[in-house]
Design an enzyme around this catalytic site. Structure first.
Site, short mmCIF file in Angstrom:
data_model
loop_
_atom_site.label_atom_id
_atom_site.label_comp_id
_atom_site.label_asym_id
_atom_site.label_seq_id
_atom_site.Cartn_x
_atom_site.Cartn_y
_atom_site.Cartn_z
N HIS A 1 0.89 -0.98 -0.05
CA HIS A 1 0.08 0.15 0.03
C HIS A 1 0.76 1.03 -0.10
CE1 HIS A 1 -3.63 -2.37 2.01
NE2 HIS A 1 -3.38 -2.85 0.95
N GLU B 1 0.98 3.84 2.06
CA GLU B 1 1.23 4.22 3.40
C GLU B 1 2.49 3.39 3.72
OE1 GLU B 1 -3.12 5.02 2.86
OE2 GLU B 1 -1.80 3.52 2.38
N CYS C 1 -4.97 1.16 6.80
CA CYS C 1 -5.47 0.16 7.34
C CYS C 1 -4.56 -0.39 8.41
CB CYS C 1 -5.30 -1.04 5.97
SG CYS C 1 -3.74 -1.52 5.55
N CYS D 1 -0.98 -0.68 7.53
CA CYS D 1 -0.20 0.56 6.90
C CYS D 1 0.15 1.48 8.39
CB CYS D 1 -0.80 1.53 6.18
SG CYS D 1 -0.90 0.69 4.64
#
Length: 163
Positions: free
Chosen positions: A57, A59, A87, A90
């Site tokens: 992801h 992040e 999430c 992250c």
């Protein structure tokens, strides 16, 4: 390192930049998520990262690059911005990278409302607040940001409607 909190105008400007990074992700054939890392001065953008795939992801990838590029003490004064709440993966990666502040525009729960039960984005009902509340260091969390929620929601709706 103690830093002043970002102003509302800085927050909005940096979150809009994350939306631009998310659009870059879409042009690259990826999901519409983007993150930036801002220096302790609340102005200087140090890193930008778009979404790569389901385990990389924006992040978490940004946090890993930051951790290998900057000293931990410096990162504690930095801010990770992302349009959608990180999430749990992250949030955890940001914590382990020693990033001291996270700002997001729209909640993970709201994202689920716009993506539905989409096989490409199986959101989790674990808020970043829950993750940070269970850490030994107090990560500052700012979000959601009501002034931008509609814009972020529109970006997500437009993408997921076509999937």
């Amino acid at each position: 390192m103690t830093t002043l909190p970002p102003t509302p105008s800085q927050i909005e400007r940096h979150l809009r930049r994350t939306m631009e990074v998310a659009e870059r992700a879409v042009r690259m054939g990826r999901h519409p998520f983007g993150a930036i890392l801002v220096a302790p001065d609340n102005e200087t953008v140090l890193l930008e990262q778009c979404n790569i795939d389901t385990v990389n992801h924006a992040e978490s990838t940004l946090a890993r690059v930051a951790a290998s590029s900057y000293p931990a003490d410096y990162l504690w004064g930095c801010t990770l911005y992302t349009s959608v709440e990180p999430c749990c993966m992250c949030a955890g990666t940001s914590y382990w990278a020693n990033i001291g502040r996270v700002v997001f525009g729209m909640t993970e729960h709201a994202l689920l409302a716009h993506t539905g039960n989409h096989a490409e984005n199986p959101t989790m009902s674990v808020s970043s607040r829950y993750v940070f509340d269970h850490c030994q260091k107090p990560v500052e969390l700012i979000g959601p940001v009501p002034a931008l929620e509609a814009e972020i929601a529109a970006q997500q709706k437009a993408f997921w409607a076509g999937r």
